[in-house]
Design an enzyme around this catalytic site. Structure first.
Site, PDB file in Angstrom:
ATOM      1  N   ARG A  55       0.822  -1.212   0.000  1.00 47.73           N
ATOM      2  CA  ARG A  55       0.000   0.000   0.000  1.00 47.73           C
ATOM      3  C   ARG A  55       0.857   1.263   0.000  1.00 47.73           C
ATOM      4  NH1 ARG A  55      -2.999  -0.477   4.623  1.00 47.73           N
ATOM      5  NH2 ARG A  55      -1.902   1.259   5.546  1.00 47.73           N
ATOM      6  N   TYR A 107     -11.460  20.875 -14.785  1.00 46.09           N
ATOM      7  CA  TYR A 107     -12.163  19.592 -14.898  1.00 46.09           C
ATOM      8  C   TYR A 107     -13.344  19.613 -13.919  1.00 46.09           C
ATOM      9  CZ  TYR A 107     -13.241  14.767 -13.845  1.00 46.09           C
ATOM     10  OH  TYR A 107     -13.918  13.596 -13.602  1.00 46.09           O
ATOM     11  N   ASP A 180      -2.739  21.720 -12.757  1.00 45.50           N
ATOM     12  CA  ASP A 180      -3.201  20.497 -13.416  1.00 45.50           C
ATOM     13  C   ASP A 180      -2.753  20.606 -14.871  1.00 45.50           C
ATOM     14  OD1 ASP A 180      -4.574  18.526 -14.834  1.00 45.50           O
ATOM     15  OD2 ASP A 180      -6.325  18.613 -13.527  1.00 45.50           O
ATOM     16  N   LYS A 205      -5.134  10.041 -19.066  1.00 43.83           N
ATOM     17  CA  LYS A 205      -5.284  10.698 -20.376  1.00 43.83           C
ATOM     18  C   LYS A 205      -4.019  10.489 -21.219  1.00 43.83           C
ATOM     19  CE  LYS A 205      -9.020  12.282 -18.381  1.00 43.83           C
ATOM     20  NZ  LYS A 205     -10.141  11.406 -18.222  1.00 43.83           N
TER      21      LYS A 205
HETATM   22  N1  PLP Z   1      -7.754  16.554 -14.481  1.00 41.23           N
HETATM   23  C1  PLP Z   1      -8.318  16.696 -15.689  1.00 41.23           C
HETATM   24  C2  PLP Z   1      -7.912  17.866 -16.540  1.00 41.23           C
HETATM   25  C3  PLP Z   1      -9.263  15.779 -16.145  1.00 41.23           C
HETATM   26  O1  PLP Z   1      -9.824  15.950 -17.347  1.00 41.23           O
HETATM   27  C4  PLP Z   1      -9.610  14.674 -15.319  1.00 41.23           C
HETATM   28  C5  PLP Z   1     -10.595  13.667 -15.760  1.00 41.23           C
HETATM   29  O2  PLP Z   1     -11.217  13.795 -16.790  1.00 41.23           O
HETATM   30  C6  PLP Z   1      -9.025  14.576 -14.068  1.00 41.23           C
HETATM   31  C7  PLP Z   1      -8.093  15.513 -13.676  1.00 41.23           C
HETATM   32  C8  PLP Z   1      -9.376  13.433 -13.153  1.00 41.23           C
HETATM   33  O3  PLP Z   1      -8.675  12.318 -13.577  1.00 41.23           O
HETATM   34  P1  PLP Z   1      -9.138  10.787 -13.361  1.00 41.23           P
HETATM   35  O4  PLP Z   1     -10.351  10.573 -14.206  1.00 41.23           O
HETATM   36  O5  PLP Z   1      -7.935  10.004 -13.762  1.00 41.23           O
HETATM   37  O6  PLP Z   1      -9.461  10.657 -11.907  1.00 41.23           O
END
Ligand code: PLP
Length: 402
Positions: A55, A107, A180, A205
């Protein structure tokens, strides 16, 4: 390779060879997946290997973390079971109630989580248009603001936030800047080089790139008490990525540079061609000279602008949904960054309160032949009845600015 000195090799080379990850015992070129959930204790009761329990410790995970840290120019990186686990763990690690300044367009799943952040330790959040530096400076609460959260380019409007300018405001306030950078990836933007303290990815992604792994990553410019607490949070909540996911991610990342270059090239061609279509009121792509933040994109994005763009339809929501229903090569699905091109009516998924207009389709450019992608879209767009073009371009332009 010395883990502490920057490599003279280009990202593409480092990635293709996964930074030399292999297996010392068998001399296998491709590394094994370390699946063990536990490790043998030494006779003297110690753990000389440094590995104790799955973990918190996993060698496959560590290999990927080293690759991400190297690409981002970071002191360290941690891999998580999802992008959301990565992002939320940073906030769960905050030790006292903190005021957060976050971009309004991010997001949607994370915006929703931040909206409720008060539950997790009494934090508060101000959502601000972080493309407006005066608005950001005004939102600072001296002594209370501890974290800035920006996403650039922003999903799904693809506006650009100036990382260096926000870093200056954040640091003057004694706060940290988290970026991000899922959409840019370290191939296009390395936020730490612009002054960011923390970089977060949904590795689901582009980093993985094959729509078969859910994972996330956090990289830091330097070690700090917050970083130590974030490690503790991951261990306590079990947020670490699974070994097989980490291995698949490492395999996917080997082609990240090549994929991004090709996807950026295709997205640029599509954005240019679609801008001229009668049914399209606006194409939102940072690579277009007409994009309102193109100058920031040129400074902040390394000669390419990524695979994501959106189109807005003159015929509004009905026309957008019609186009999504008519494409055949593009696949109607959420998520992005994979080899298959995806199209999505974002407002339907984001629901009430979204800054995403209802006439918008988000497109994730994959690796198919760009002419097939273009023909498919043009065929679908041509099916929008001329009578649906009721809204004028100037009306749409006003909405984009607001
Ligand atoms: N950050 C962005 C820009 C995203 O588009 C997403 C999901 O679509 C996330 C974070 C969250 O990622 P995850 O779906 O891997 O939890």
């Amino acid at each position: 390779m010395d883990e502490n000195s920057p490599s003279p090799l280009k990202p593409r080379t480092l990635l293709a060879q996964a930074l030399g990850a292999g297996d010392a015992t068998t001399r296998a070129l491709t590394p094994p997946v370390h699946m063990s959930s536990t490790y043998l204790r030494d006779a003297d009761n110690g753990y000389e290997s440094g590995y104790v329990y799955g973990r918190t410790d996993n060698a496959t995970v560590k290999q990927v973390e080293l690759i991400i840290a190297t690409l981002e120019g970071a002191a360290d990186a941690m891999l998580f079971s999802s992008g959301m686990a990565a992002a939320t763990s940073v906030f769960l690690a905050l030790e006292k109630p903190t005021h957060i300044i976050a971009s309004h367009v991010i997001y949607w799943g994370f915006r929703e989580w931040l909206t409720d952040v008060g539950r997790y330790g009494g934090h508060s959040v101000s959502f601000v248009d972080t493309t407006d530096l005066d608005a950001v400076a005004e939102a600072v609460r001296p002594g209370e603001t501890g974290i800035f959260w920006i996403e650039t380019p922003s999903n799904p409007l693809w506006t650009l936030t100036d990382i260096a300018a926000i870093a200056e405001i954040a640091h003057a306030a004694g706060a940290l800047l988290c970026v991000d950078s899922t959409v840019s990836t370290p191939i296009i933007t390395r936020p730490i080089a612009f002054g960011a303290d923390i970089v977060v990815h949904s590795a689901t992604k582009y980093l993985n790139g094959h729509s078969d792994v859910i994972a996330g990553a956090v990289a830091v410019a330097e070690d700090s008490p917050l970083w130590q607490s974030t490690q503790k949070v991951r261990g306590q909540l079990g947020g670490i990525a699974g070994p097989f996911e980490a291995w698949l991610l490492m395999r996917g990342m080997r082609t990240l540079d090549v994929r991004l270059r090709e996807q950026s090239r295709s997205a640029m061609k599509l954005a240019e061609r679609l801008s001229a279509h009668r049914a399209v009121s606006a194409v939102l792509y940072p690579g277009l000279k007409s994009h309102r933040d193109h100058d920031i994109a040129v400074r902040q994005m390394d000669g390419m602008f990524g695979g994501m763009f959106s189109i807005r339809m003159r015929g509004g929501e009905a026309a957008a949904i019609l186009v999504a229903s008519k494409v055949e090569v593009w696949k109607r699905a959420t998520s992005f960054g994979g080899v298959e091109s995806l199209i999505e009516h974002r407002a339907s998924i984001e629901g009430e309160g979204t800054p995403c207009p209802s006439d918008l389709l988000r497109l994730s450019t994959g690796l198919e032949d760009v002419d097939d992608l273009l023909d498919d879209l043009l065929r679908a767009l041509d099916q929008v009845p001329r009578s649906a073009e009721t809204r004028t371009a100037s009306v749409v332009e006003t909405e984009v600015q607001s």
